[in-house]
Structure formats: structure tokens, C-alpha cells
Scaffold this motif. Structure first.
Motif, short mmCIF file in Angstrom:
data_model
loop_
_atom_site.label_atom_id
_atom_site.label_comp_id
_atom_site.label_asym_id
_atom_site.label_seq_id
_atom_site.Cartn_x
_atom_site.Cartn_y
_atom_site.Cartn_z
N ALA A 1 -11.28 28.90 -1.83
CA ALA A 1 -10.17 29.69 -1.82
C ALA A 1 -9.83 29.63 -0.19
O ALA A 1 -10.70 29.84 0.53
N GLN B 1 -19.03 35.63 2.01
CA GLN B 1 -19.24 34.60 1.48
C GLN B 1 -20.57 34.00 1.56
O GLN B 1 -21.33 34.35 2.61
N PHE C 1 -6.37 27.39 -3.63
CA PHE C 1 -7.44 27.69 -4.29
C PHE C 1 -8.33 26.16 -4.62
O PHE C 1 -8.42 25.77 -5.57
N PHE D 1 -15.57 31.68 -5.32
CA PHE D 1 -14.41 31.83 -4.37
C PHE D 1 -14.59 30.86 -3.03
O PHE D 1 -13.84 31.03 -2.01
N ARG E 1 -19.50 36.02 -5.61
CA ARG E 1 -18.55 35.38 -4.54
C ARG E 1 -18.53 33.76 -4.50
O ARG E 1 -17.63 33.17 -4.00
N LYS F 1 -6.59 27.39 -10.98
CA LYS F 1 -7.12 28.55 -10.39
C LYS F 1 -6.31 29.31 -9.33
O LYS F 1 -6.21 30.33 -9.27
N ARG G 1 -7.97 34.99 -0.10
CA ARG G 1 -9.06 35.49 -0.58
C ARG G 1 -9.19 36.97 0.07
O ARG G 1 -9.61 37.77 -0.27
#
Length: 300
Positions: free
Chosen positions: A162, A297, A38, A159, A156, A44, A167
Motif C-alpha cells: 500500500a 511494517q 494498493f 499492507f 500488517r 484492494k 496506509r
């Protein structure tokens, strides 16, 4: 059938997703995933890794607690919902076991964690509590998981850093948790006839125990990673700010979390996030859970 009433059959409510069992998905978990996948952030990464270690036995517990009431349900469509719920949860266990195998190779005491979880859930809870109590715990746990799934997918931007393979695993898990988020609750309300105060007690207990277990495991993982006490203090301070700061990961969970305590609450009151339809469309077109996750994303 409706999610709100196990005693009637009909069409799915407009905002409810059908429960779909997806088997054989390839997340590339045997690839070169970084130890701190991450964005290189140990907190995380290990926060989600710690949750992964709890999922296999937790999912098995949920299946068992719902199945306690399967003989009290006669309608074939309703029985199929329980079967699909169990099959989804079994797939989650299978995938997270594969992911946890990676963690074992890093020195994480996954077998010990699983044994402790198994003892707490099956040797203690299942043997000392009534079926109604353990079903209430299941429904409360499903509420926590579902609201995390809603919020993590909708927010989102958290993340972006990640690894896309991990993910994708969590996005897939999130979609399926939302798909079946009303199953345990409906059995609890419509079949087991669990009362309001037991429902409240269950969520309060889960709200204390779940983060406690996650944080204990997370700290163990940071020790295995070689961080000394002072380094861990810094990692914890930074990580807790990421979790609980205004606009952080956990902030958006508060309102849907509190909704559980309303007497007339139902998990499908919140509907399903629109982004889930994006995931399903790309998944249907490509058959690739990583591509479906990447479609959620933020674009540059």
C-alpha cells in the motif's frame, strides 16, 4: 475512569488506551498518490476507497447517537470521554473528506454516495428508530470498525504494497478507533440500558448492510476505472479470494466478531494490540504519522 462502568470513576484499566485527539496531522494526501494506490490492485484499492466514502456521514451519525444521552451523564470525567470521542470522530470525517476529494476528481460520485448515506442514516434511521436502536447500531458499527482495526494492524503483512501515505491514514484511524472502542458500548449498556437482543439485532443488521454498501460503491468505482463486465468479474473473483481465503484479510476477524454475541461481552475484553504502542512511541518522537505507520511494517 473505567471503560466498563460509567457510574464510577478511577484509573484506566491497564489494557485500555487513553482517548487522544490528534489534530493537524499531515498525511500528504494532496501528493501524487497513484489511482490504484494498493500495489496497483484495483480491488484492494477500491475496497478501502469505498469505505472512505462512507466514513464522513457515518462518523457524524455516531456522534449524534452518542450525544443523545449526554444530558443523562453528570460526571465531568465521563462527559469529557464523550467529548473526546466526538472530537476524534470529527477528525476522521475531516481527513476522509479530504481523501474523498481526490476520489471525486477521478470521477467517483462521492457527493451522491454521501447524499445516499445521509438520507439512510439521518432521514430514515434517526427519524424512524428509537434512540436506543440507533445507539445500538452505533455500538455495533464501532465493534466492526474496532475489530478491523485490531486485525489490520496486527496482520500488517497484508499492507506491504500500500502507498505509505494512505496506509498511514488508515493506521491512524485504526489507532483512534481502538482508543474509543468502548465509548458507544458503555453508553448503550450503562446509560441507555439497551438489552441483549437489541444488541444482537444491531450487529446482524450492520453485518449485512455495511459490506453491501461497500461492495456497491466498489463496483461503481471499478466501472469508473473503465473495466468492462468481464474484467470486473475477474477482479471480483480475485478480490473476494483475497478477502475471504484461509489466512486472508477477513479470516482473523471471525472470532472477535462472534465475541459480541456473548452476554457478558465488553469491547475491552480484547485489550489493545501491542503494535499500537509502537505507533504511539514513534508518533510521539517524530510527530509524523507516516513514520509511525511505517514502523509497524515488516522488516526485510
Amino acid at each position: 475512569m473505567t471503560a466498563h462502568d460509567l457510574s464510577t470513576s478511577g484509573q484506566l484499566p491497564e489494557d485500555q488506551l487513553p482517548i487522544t485527539v490528534r489534530e493537524g496531522l499531515d498525511f500528504g494526501l494532496d501528493g501524487d498518490i497513484p489511482r490504484h494506490w494498493f500495489g496497483g490492485d484495483p480491488f484492494k484499492t477500491r475496497f478501502f476507497d469505498a469505505m472512505s466514502t462512507l466514513f464522513p456521514e457515518g462518523e457524524r451519525f455516531f456522534i449524534a447517537c452518542v450525544r443523545d444521552y449526554k444530558d443523562q451523564i453528570s460526571d465531568p470525567a465521563h462527559k469529557q470521554v464523550l467529548l473526546d470521542f466526538a472530537r476524534q470522530e470529527a477528525q476522521h470525517s475531516k481527513v476522509h473528506n479530504a481523501f474523498n476529494h481526490r476520489l471525486s476528481k477521478q470521477g467517483i460520485k462521492v457527493d451522491k454516495i454521501l447524499a445516499n448515506q445521509r438520507r439512510n442514516l439521518f432521514d430514515i434511521a434517526r427519524k424512524t428508530m428509537s434512540k436506543g436502536h440507533t445507539l445500538a447500531i452505533t455500538a455495533a458499527s464501532e465493534h466492526i470498525t474496532a475489530l478491523m482495526s485490531h486485525t489490520f494492524v496486527e496482520n500488517r503483512h497484508h499492507f506491504e504494497d500500500a502507498d505509505p501515505r494512505v496506509r498511514a491514514m488508515y493506521v491512524w484511524h485504526a489507532v483512534e478507533e481502538v482508543e474509543h472502542k468502548g465509548v458507544a458500548f458503555d453508553v448503550m449498556q450503562q446509560v441507555a440500558h439497551v438489552g441483549y437482543w437489541l444488541r444482537v439485532w444491531a450487529l446482524l443488521m450492520v453485518s449485512i448492510q455495511f459490506p453491501m454498501f461497500v461492495f456497491q460503491i466498489l463496483n461503481h468505482m471499478l466501472k469508473v476505472d473503465g473495466f468492462n463486465r468481464w474484467q470486473r468479474w475477474g477482479i471480483w473473483l480475485k478480490g473476494l479470494w483475497w478477502l475471504y481465503k484461509p489466512g486472508g484479510l477477513m479470516g482473523p476477524l471471525l472470532r472477535p466478531y462472534l465475541a459480541w454475541y456473548k452476554p457478558g461481552f465488553h469491547p475491552w475484553d480484547a485489550g489493545a494490540p501491542g503494535e499500537f504502542q509502537t505507533w504511539m512511541r514513534v508518533m510521539q518522537q517524530s510527530g509524523d504519522p507516516i513514520a509511525a505507520s511505517d514502523a509497524l511494517q515488516p522488516r526485510a
